[in-house]
Design an enzyme around this catalytic site. Sequence first.
Site, short mmCIF file in Angstrom:
data_model
loop_
_atom_site.label_atom_id
_atom_site.label_comp_id
_atom_site.label_asym_id
_atom_site.label_seq_id
_atom_site.Cartn_x
_atom_site.Cartn_y
_atom_site.Cartn_z
N CYS A 155 0.83 -1.19 0.00
CA CYS A 155 0.00 0.00 0.00
C CYS A 155 0.87 1.25 0.00
CB CYS A 155 -0.97 -0.07 1.19
SG CYS A 155 -2.40 1.01 1.09
N THR A 156 0.55 2.21 0.83
CA THR A 156 1.28 3.48 0.84
C THR A 156 2.65 3.37 1.50
OG1 THR A 156 0.14 4.11 2.87
CG2 THR A 156 -0.81 4.90 0.77
#
Length: 185
Positions: free
Chosen positions: A131-132
């Site tokens: 993800c981030t």
Amino acid sequence: AGLPRTAAAESMTQEEVIALLGPGLSGREQIGMMIYPGFTALDFAGPYHFLAGLPGATTHIITTQNDLTPVPSDLGMAIQPTITMANAPRDLTLIFVPGGTAGTLAAARDERVLDFVADRAQRAQHITSVCTGSLVLGAAGLLRGKRATSHWAALDALAALGATPVRDRIVRDGNVITGAGVSAG
């Protein structure tokens, strides 16, 4: 009928498991999994379950905090770290960074975190994120000239960090492996 019986899988030797998981595994891996206040617990939990299960590997849950107090996730679930950045092994086989929202942005602006990740990545065989978490890798300078992915809402931010954003679930570029959203973990 096509699935191996649990007992058969449990009776596999370490060498057989390593051969099954892929080349280059020695059973002596040093795995560093970062956690920081505000990380997303699901980004961490899936990869932790897999990596901590590698036969013979040592998995370090590395906190960005200065002590070993439990680290709260973005929704309040706290994970107990096993080591601080100051005490983490210098040489890691694999470094992993989970994603999150505000906590990830704070980690991506924290020079101590970026210096640590960049330093350990110099010697790591694998640099990974979900993800981030790729924003932290990018802010540490590890995605320059590389293809990478992130959560769809943050994907375009990778370009500003020198990466080529790719809308794939998992992107491997050399020794860097990035996963898109939480389920890509």
